[in-house]
Motif scaffolding. Structure first.
Motif, short mmCIF file in Angstrom:
data_model
loop_
_atom_site.label_atom_id
_atom_site.label_comp_id
_atom_site.label_asym_id
_atom_site.label_seq_id
_atom_site.Cartn_x
_atom_site.Cartn_y
_atom_site.Cartn_z
N ALA A 190 -15.20 -0.71 0.21
CA ALA A 190 -14.79 0.13 1.89
C ALA A 190 -14.89 1.89 0.77
O ALA A 190 -14.64 2.52 1.63
CB ALA A 190 -13.65 0.11 2.06
N GLY A 191 -15.27 1.46 -0.56
CA GLY A 191 -14.96 3.53 -1.06
C GLY A 191 -14.84 3.63 -1.68
O GLY A 191 -14.52 4.62 -2.67
N PHE A 192 -13.32 3.32 -2.06
CA PHE A 192 -11.78 3.50 -2.88
C PHE A 192 -12.72 3.73 -3.93
O PHE A 192 -13.17 2.70 -4.47
CB PHE A 192 -10.92 2.86 -2.24
CG PHE A 192 -10.75 3.72 -1.16
CD1 PHE A 192 -9.95 4.50 -0.76
CD2 PHE A 192 -10.86 2.60 0.12
CE1 PHE A 192 -9.26 4.94 0.83
CE2 PHE A 192 -10.13 3.23 1.25
CZ PHE A 192 -9.55 4.40 1.48
N TYR A 193 -11.43 4.65 -5.13
CA TYR A 193 -11.85 4.56 -6.16
C TYR A 193 -11.13 3.53 -6.57
O TYR A 193 -11.65 3.29 -8.05
CB TYR A 193 -11.38 5.63 -7.00
CG TYR A 193 -11.56 5.76 -8.49
CD1 TYR A 193 -12.20 6.13 -9.27
CD2 TYR A 193 -9.97 6.41 -9.40
CE1 TYR A 193 -12.52 6.09 -10.43
CE2 TYR A 193 -9.92 6.01 -10.83
CZ TYR A 193 -10.95 6.12 -11.19
OH TYR A 193 -10.90 5.72 -12.56
N ASP A 194 -10.24 2.80 -6.64
CA ASP A 194 -9.54 2.04 -7.13
C ASP A 194 -8.52 1.00 -6.24
O ASP A 194 -8.13 1.77 -5.06
CB ASP A 194 -8.74 2.38 -8.68
CG ASP A 194 -7.68 3.25 -8.37
OD1 ASP A 194 -6.85 4.08 -7.29
OD2 ASP A 194 -7.04 3.80 -9.06
N GLN A 195 -7.74 0.51 -6.60
CA GLN A 195 -6.90 -0.56 -5.24
C GLN A 195 -5.76 0.87 -4.85
O GLN A 195 -5.27 0.23 -4.45
CB GLN A 195 -6.60 -1.99 -5.71
CG GLN A 195 -5.40 -2.48 -4.77
CD GLN A 195 -5.39 -3.95 -5.20
OE1 GLN A 195 -5.73 -4.52 -6.40
NE2 GLN A 195 -4.41 -4.49 -5.04
N LEU A 218 -12.37 -11.51 0.92
CA LEU A 218 -12.14 -11.14 -0.40
C LEU A 218 -10.96 -10.38 -0.56
O LEU A 218 -9.61 -10.51 0.01
CB LEU A 218 -12.66 -9.88 -0.33
CG LEU A 218 -14.09 -9.04 0.11
CD1 LEU A 218 -14.89 -7.84 0.38
CD2 LEU A 218 -15.21 -10.38 -1.09
N PRO A 219 -10.67 -10.34 -1.60
CA PRO A 219 -9.33 -10.04 -2.32
C PRO A 219 -9.29 -8.77 -2.13
O PRO A 219 -10.04 -7.80 -2.11
CB PRO A 219 -9.02 -9.90 -4.03
CG PRO A 219 -10.79 -11.00 -4.44
CD PRO A 219 -11.67 -11.45 -3.41
N ILE A 220 -8.11 -7.61 -2.02
CA ILE A 220 -8.24 -7.13 -1.89
C ILE A 220 -8.74 -5.40 -2.93
O ILE A 220 -8.88 -4.80 -2.45
CB ILE A 220 -6.29 -6.61 -1.59
CG1 ILE A 220 -5.70 -7.18 -0.24
CG2 ILE A 220 -5.57 -4.57 -1.65
CD1 ILE A 220 -4.13 -7.05 -0.35
N SER A 221 -8.09 -5.99 -3.71
CA SER A 221 -8.52 -5.13 -4.57
C SER A 221 -10.59 -4.77 -4.88
O SER A 221 -11.06 -4.02 -4.89
CB SER A 221 -8.83 -5.89 -6.47
OG SER A 221 -9.83 -6.69 -6.09
N THR A 275 -4.17 1.58 -1.66
CA THR A 275 -3.23 1.63 -0.75
C THR A 275 -2.46 2.00 -0.40
O THR A 275 -1.43 2.39 0.84
CB THR A 275 -2.56 0.92 -2.06
OG1 THR A 275 -2.50 -0.77 -2.82
CG2 THR A 275 -0.76 0.25 -1.61
N ARG A 276 -2.52 3.37 -1.20
CA ARG A 276 -1.62 4.68 -0.76
C ARG A 276 -2.27 5.35 0.49
O ARG A 276 -1.49 5.75 1.65
CB ARG A 276 -1.64 5.63 -2.29
CG ARG A 276 -0.92 5.31 -3.40
CD ARG A 276 -0.15 6.66 -4.25
NE ARG A 276 -2.06 7.47 -4.26
CZ ARG A 276 -2.56 6.58 -5.45
NH1 ARG A 276 -1.40 6.35 -6.53
NH2 ARG A 276 -3.33 6.71 -5.93
N THR A 277 -3.86 5.43 0.50
CA THR A 277 -4.33 5.80 1.71
C THR A 277 -3.91 5.29 3.28
O THR A 277 -3.73 5.72 3.92
CB THR A 277 -5.83 6.17 1.30
OG1 THR A 277 -5.71 7.03 0.32
CG2 THR A 277 -6.76 6.83 2.30
N PHE A 278 -4.56 3.57 2.70
CA PHE A 278 -4.28 2.91 3.79
C PHE A 278 -2.99 2.98 4.07
O PHE A 278 -2.65 3.21 5.84
CB PHE A 278 -4.51 1.17 3.28
CG PHE A 278 -4.99 0.37 3.94
CD1 PHE A 278 -5.83 -0.27 5.13
CD2 PHE A 278 -3.57 -0.57 5.21
CE1 PHE A 278 -5.88 -0.68 5.64
CE2 PHE A 278 -3.68 -1.25 5.78
CZ PHE A 278 -5.25 -1.42 6.14
#
Length: 77
Positions: free
Chosen positions: A48-53, A39-42, A57-60
Protein backbone atom coordinates in the motif's frame (compact mmCIF):
# COMPACT_ATOMS: atom_id res chain seq x y z
CA UNK A 1 0.24 36.45 12.09
CA UNK A 2 1.79 36.17 8.69
CA UNK A 3 1.01 33.12 6.62
CA UNK A 4 -2.08 32.11 8.56
CA UNK A 5 -5.41 32.00 6.83
CA UNK A 6 -8.80 31.35 8.33
CA UNK A 7 -10.07 27.82 7.85
CA UNK A 8 -12.82 27.52 5.28
CA UNK A 9 -16.20 26.50 6.60
CA UNK A 10 -18.96 24.43 5.05
CA UNK A 11 -18.25 22.25 2.03
CA UNK A 12 -14.95 24.03 1.37
CA UNK A 13 -13.75 22.81 4.78
CA UNK A 14 -13.85 19.25 3.46
CA UNK A 15 -10.97 19.80 1.04
CA UNK A 16 -7.95 17.59 1.64
CA UNK A 17 -4.29 18.40 1.27
CA UNK A 18 -2.26 16.42 -1.26
CA UNK A 19 -0.67 14.46 1.60
CA UNK A 20 -4.09 13.61 3.03
CA UNK A 21 -5.24 12.44 -0.41
CA UNK A 22 -2.22 10.16 -0.75
CA UNK A 23 -2.72 8.69 2.73
CA UNK A 24 -6.43 8.13 2.04
CA UNK A 25 -5.60 6.34 -1.22
CA UNK A 26 -3.03 4.15 0.57
CA UNK A 27 -5.49 3.26 3.33
CA UNK A 28 -8.19 2.50 0.74
CA UNK A 29 -5.79 0.12 -1.04
CA UNK A 30 -4.84 -1.46 2.28
CA UNK A 31 -8.51 -2.10 3.14
CA UNK A 32 -8.88 -4.02 -0.13
CA UNK A 33 -5.80 -6.11 0.62
CA UNK A 34 -6.85 -6.74 4.22
CA UNK A 35 -10.28 -7.90 3.11
CA UNK A 36 -8.72 -10.35 0.64
CA UNK A 37 -6.69 -11.75 3.52
CA UNK A 38 -3.91 -13.20 1.36
CA UNK A 39 -0.97 -11.11 2.62
CA UNK A 40 0.46 -10.62 6.10
CA UNK A 41 -0.20 -7.15 7.50
CA UNK A 42 3.46 -6.18 7.11
CA UNK A 43 3.22 -6.96 3.38
CA UNK A 44 -0.08 -5.07 3.10
CA UNK A 45 1.73 -2.04 4.55
CA UNK A 46 4.51 -2.29 1.97
CA UNK A 47 2.23 -2.91 -1.01
CA UNK A 48 0.00 0.00 0.00
CA UNK A 49 3.05 2.30 0.06
CA UNK A 50 3.79 2.75 3.76
CA UNK A 51 7.34 3.02 5.08
CA UNK A 52 6.84 0.35 7.73
CA UNK A 53 4.14 -1.53 9.60
CA UNK A 54 4.06 0.74 12.68
CA UNK A 55 3.48 3.86 10.58
CA UNK A 56 0.85 1.97 8.60
CA UNK A 57 -0.92 0.85 11.78
CA UNK A 58 -0.93 4.39 13.24
CA UNK A 59 -2.23 5.96 10.03
CA UNK A 60 -4.81 3.24 9.41
CA UNK A 61 -6.14 3.50 12.97
CA UNK A 62 -6.28 7.30 12.82
CA UNK A 63 -8.24 7.30 9.56
CA UNK A 64 -10.52 4.31 10.13
CA UNK A 65 -10.90 4.14 13.90
CA UNK A 66 -9.57 0.57 14.14
CA UNK A 67 -6.30 -1.28 13.72
CA UNK A 68 -5.53 -3.23 10.55
CA UNK A 69 -5.77 -6.51 12.49
CA UNK A 70 -9.22 -5.70 13.88
CA UNK A 71 -10.38 -4.53 10.45
CA UNK A 72 -9.19 -7.80 8.92
CA UNK A 73 -10.93 -9.89 11.59
CA UNK A 74 -14.17 -7.93 11.14
CA UNK A 75 -14.24 -8.09 7.34
CA UNK A 76 -13.09 -11.65 6.81
CA UNK A 77 -16.27 -12.97 8.31
Amino acid sequence: MLGRRPRPSGAAGLLLTPRQLVLRARVDRATELLTEGLLPISDVAAVAGFYDQPSFTRTFARLTGETPASYRRRTRG
